[in-house]
Design a protein around this motif. Sequence first.
Motif, PDB file in Angstrom:
ATOM      1  N   GLY A  41     -23.942  49.145  52.460  1.00 11.95           N
ATOM      2  CA  GLY A  41     -25.451  49.261  51.605  1.00 11.95           C
ATOM      3  C   GLY A  41     -26.744  49.900  51.574  1.00 11.95           C
ATOM      4  N   PHE A  42     -26.912  51.288  52.656  1.00 13.42           N
ATOM      5  CA  PHE A  42     -27.895  52.587  52.129  1.00 13.42           C
ATOM      6  C   PHE A  42     -26.928  53.245  50.786  1.00 13.42           C
ATOM      7  CE2 PHE A  42     -28.388  50.968  56.317  1.00 13.42           C
ATOM      8  CZ  PHE A  42     -30.302  51.211  56.132  1.00 13.42           C
ATOM      9  N   GLY A  43     -26.149  53.345  50.670  1.00 13.18           N
ATOM     10  CA  GLY A  43     -25.271  54.309  49.524  1.00 13.18           C
ATOM     11  C   GLY A  43     -25.587  53.424  48.508  1.00 13.18           C
ATOM     12  N   ILE A  44     -25.338  51.903  48.524  1.00 14.57           N
ATOM     13  CA  ILE A  44     -25.480  51.601  47.196  1.00 14.57           C
ATOM     14  C   ILE A  44     -26.551  51.827  46.402  1.00 14.57           C
ATOM     15  CG2 ILE A  44     -25.751  49.354  45.548  1.00 14.57           C
ATOM     16  CD1 ILE A  44     -22.973  48.856  47.224  1.00 14.57           C
ATOM     17  N   ILE A  45     -27.951  51.359  47.789  1.00 16.48           N
ATOM     18  CA  ILE A  45     -29.145  51.426  47.062  1.00 16.48           C
ATOM     19  C   ILE A  45     -29.607  52.642  46.897  1.00 16.48           C
ATOM     20  CG2 ILE A  45     -31.424  51.247  48.773  1.00 16.48           C
ATOM     21  CD1 ILE A  45     -30.732  49.338  50.724  1.00 16.48           C
ATOM     22  N   ASN A  46     -28.986  54.059  47.220  1.00 14.64           N
ATOM     23  CA  ASN A  46     -29.133  55.395  46.907  1.00 14.64           C
ATOM     24  C   ASN A  46     -29.334  55.376  45.487  1.00 14.64           C
ATOM     25  OD1 ASN A  46     -31.065  55.826  49.379  1.00 14.64           O
ATOM     26  ND2 ASN A  46     -29.334  56.455  50.547  1.00 14.64           N
ATOM     27  N   ILE A  47     -27.543  54.698  45.301  1.00 14.18           N
ATOM     28  CA  ILE A  47     -27.342  55.956  44.371  1.00 14.18           C
ATOM     29  C   ILE A  47     -28.105  55.062  42.798  1.00 14.18           C
ATOM     30  CG2 ILE A  47     -24.957  54.585  42.581  1.00 14.18           C
ATOM     31  CD1 ILE A  47     -23.255  55.256  45.362  1.00 14.18           C
ATOM     32  N   ALA A  48     -28.600  53.314  43.288  1.00 11.34           N
ATOM     33  CA  ALA A  48     -29.187  52.565  42.018  1.00 11.34           C
ATOM     34  C   ALA A  48     -30.294  53.628  41.625  1.00 11.34           C
ATOM     35  CB  ALA A  48     -29.892  51.280  42.920  1.00 11.34           C
ATOM     36  N   LEU A  83     -39.602  50.099  51.998  1.00  5.27           N
ATOM     37  CA  LEU A  83     -39.174  48.726  52.410  1.00  5.27           C
ATOM     38  C   LEU A  83     -37.685  47.937  52.708  1.00  5.27           C
ATOM     39  CD1 LEU A  83     -42.885  47.472  50.399  1.00  5.27           C
ATOM     40  CD2 LEU A  83     -42.164  48.222  53.322  1.00  5.27           C
ATOM     41  N   VAL A  84     -37.489  48.513  50.456  1.00  8.50           N
ATOM     42  CA  VAL A  84     -35.716  47.444  51.190  1.00  8.50           C
ATOM     43  C   VAL A  84     -34.683  47.691  52.663  1.00  8.50           C
ATOM     44  CG1 VAL A  84     -33.701  47.552  49.776  1.00  8.50           C
ATOM     45  CG2 VAL A  84     -36.105  47.003  48.269  1.00  8.50           C
TER      46      VAL A  84
END
Length: 341
Positions: A41-48, A83-84
């Motif tokens: 979850g958070f890893g994909i968000i940070n990579i994105a 926010l996400v």
Amino acid sequence: MKKGWKIFWHTLFWVSIISFFVFIAHSERISMRALLIIFLGFGIINIALFYLNYLLLIPWYLDKKKYRQYAGVLVLTIIVFGLVKYGLASVFWTEMHPTVKGQKMPHEALKFGWYFTQTCFTSILFLFLSTVLQFSLDWFTNERVQRDLENQRLTAELAFLKSQINPHFLFNSLNSIYSLAYQKSETTPEAILKLSEIMRYMLYECNDNKVDLAKELTYLQNYIDLQKIRFGKKAYVDFEVNGQVTNQRIVPLLLIAFIENAFKHGVANDPKHPIKLIINLDDGHLSFYMENRKHVHNRDSSGGIGLSNVKRRLDLLYPNAYKLEIHDDADIYTCELSLIL
């Protein structure tokens, strides 16, 4: 950098980052379910976030020097991603923090202000890393381009300098042979044959950046022989080579300019003051010494191109590896060249 290598280094970078955080999380005994939530979850968000800045925002705004727009978009991006992340944390908070001293962690522990501030700092970190990566790649790319351009410029300049040598030498040699022919000298055919041997070396043996020193010395000897023919066997030259000639290599046509000048501007027919040409070889080091008496009536008003040419070639091909001293006295002209082969 090729695309395959880019993918490899990016993959290695993210594997290293994720492995580091997995190690930290494992040491804190976080469950596998929590790890999956955190890294998927958070890893994909940070990579994105990282690649949004790296692939889109920097090329669209920063590279085009739209600094204000870039700063505004960054602030908006940090808020949106914050926010996400807060929404994702709200949904999976209990799974991510299952127990505290044997008790369920209350959902109210997720305070918006505190958590949102933390996510903003995390987002800024990944934005900073992507910006540093882009600037580093741009710097290395620009350095490589500058080096390539400089190498191309130097290669073109060396080619031009070398192209000057043949016409310059040929012009002087033909003048000498013309003088022999005008005098109907019997040595004219021999001079033409000697010139053809010299030109064969210059045209076919000097295409590499460096040639065998033995061949270059033979070329110098042929030139001296040609000049002796020109002077009717009355040219006096002391040509010495001291030291062992083995597999040393040297930039071709480097020493000829000095010898040409000795015959052109010096006195060659005085047995009491011969032209001195001494080459000493010692453990990868070459020293060249030339001395001749000056002929006050044998000067070229155009100045020639030989010495300026050879000095420039030394600067380009032997940077910090040579020493050249020229002494132009009233009666004697001397030249000393020290060279690391």
